[in-house]
Motif scaffolding. Sequence first.
Motif, PDB file in Angstrom:
ATOM      1  N   LEU A   1       0.835  -1.199   0.000  1.00 24.93           N
ATOM      2  CA  LEU A   1       0.000   0.000   0.000  1.00 24.93           C
ATOM      3  C   LEU A   1       0.872   1.252   0.000  1.00 24.93           C
ATOM      4  O   LEU A   1       1.859   1.313   0.735  1.00 24.93           O
ATOM      5  N   ASP A   2       0.490   2.218  -0.816  1.00 22.98           N
ATOM      6  CA  ASP A   2       1.204   3.489  -0.774  1.00 22.98           C
ATOM      7  C   ASP A   2       0.418   4.479   0.099  1.00 22.98           C
ATOM      8  O   ASP A   2      -0.623   4.136   0.662  1.00 22.98           O
TER       9      ASP A   2
ATOM     10  N   ASP B   1      -3.236   4.957  -0.960  1.00 20.56           N
ATOM     11  CA  ASP B   1      -4.053   3.806  -0.571  1.00 20.56           C
ATOM     12  C   ASP B   1      -4.424   3.893   0.905  1.00 20.56           C
ATOM     13  O   ASP B   1      -5.576   3.682   1.279  1.00 20.56           O
ATOM     14  N   ARG B   2      -3.443   4.198   1.753  1.00 20.93           N
ATOM     15  CA  ARG B   2      -3.705   4.275   3.194  1.00 20.93           C
ATOM     16  C   ARG B   2      -4.678   5.404   3.525  1.00 20.93           C
ATOM     17  O   ARG B   2      -5.537   5.260   4.382  1.00 20.93           O
TER      18      ARG B   2
ATOM     19  N   ARG C   1      -8.522   2.415  -7.539  1.00 19.50           N
ATOM     20  CA  ARG C   1      -7.748   1.963  -6.376  1.00 19.50           C
ATOM     21  C   ARG C   1      -8.642   1.198  -5.391  1.00 19.50           C
ATOM     22  O   ARG C   1      -8.237   0.171  -4.853  1.00 19.50           O
TER      23      ARG C   1
ATOM     24  N   MET D   1      -8.196  -2.696  -4.287  1.00 16.50           N
ATOM     25  CA  MET D   1      -8.050  -3.130  -2.892  1.00 16.50           C
ATOM     26  C   MET D   1      -9.181  -4.075  -2.484  1.00 16.50           C
ATOM     27  O   MET D   1      -8.980  -4.965  -1.663  1.00 16.50           O
TER      28      MET D   1
ATOM     29  N   VAL E   1      -7.922  -6.444   0.591  1.00 13.78           N
ATOM     30  CA  VAL E   1      -7.552  -5.450   1.604  1.00 13.78           C
ATOM     31  C   VAL E   1      -8.830  -4.871   2.209  1.00 13.78           C
ATOM     32  O   VAL E   1      -8.934  -4.708   3.421  1.00 13.78           O
TER      33      VAL E   1
END
Length: 162
Positions: free
Chosen positions: A9-10, A13-14, A45, A49, A54
């Motif tokens: 995760l970048d 993403d977070r 995105r 995920m 995720v």
Amino acid sequence: MKSAKARPLDDIDRRILRELALNGRLTSAQLGERVGLSASPCWQRVRRMEDEGVIEGYAAVLDARKLGLHQTIIIEVTLERHDDDIIERFGQALAECPEVIEAYLTTGEYDYFIRVAVDSTEGYEKFLRERLYRIPGIRHTRSCFALRCLKRLVSPLPDPAG
């Protein structure tokens, strides 16, 4: 689907995950605005995920008190034995109890940590007699009534900075 291998995760993403954990009803445009993306790449995105697992799902968070469930009790359970069959059957039985809102197999002095929501102390007694104590394999339990919830998150909040 959820079969794709999750990539690291970048920061974006977070930030997306943090915003969705706080409000899962955001539109792609609203979410994108909050994390600095346009709607389409933000949606892509989120979909990635979801596909990678995720993001496991979305849920409405209900107020137990407004449902008439005014008592939250934490129960610690010790089993008589620790063989796979007993552990499996106990876990399955807990999953079938509607009063159980969380259950963890744990390490330490107790084998299980269980959180239940009931309408009253009488409702808790009924849960113990009619559900929990009918599950084979229990050696000991200890209960604590929650007085007030100080913090409750449905999911952990990722650090947006990684």
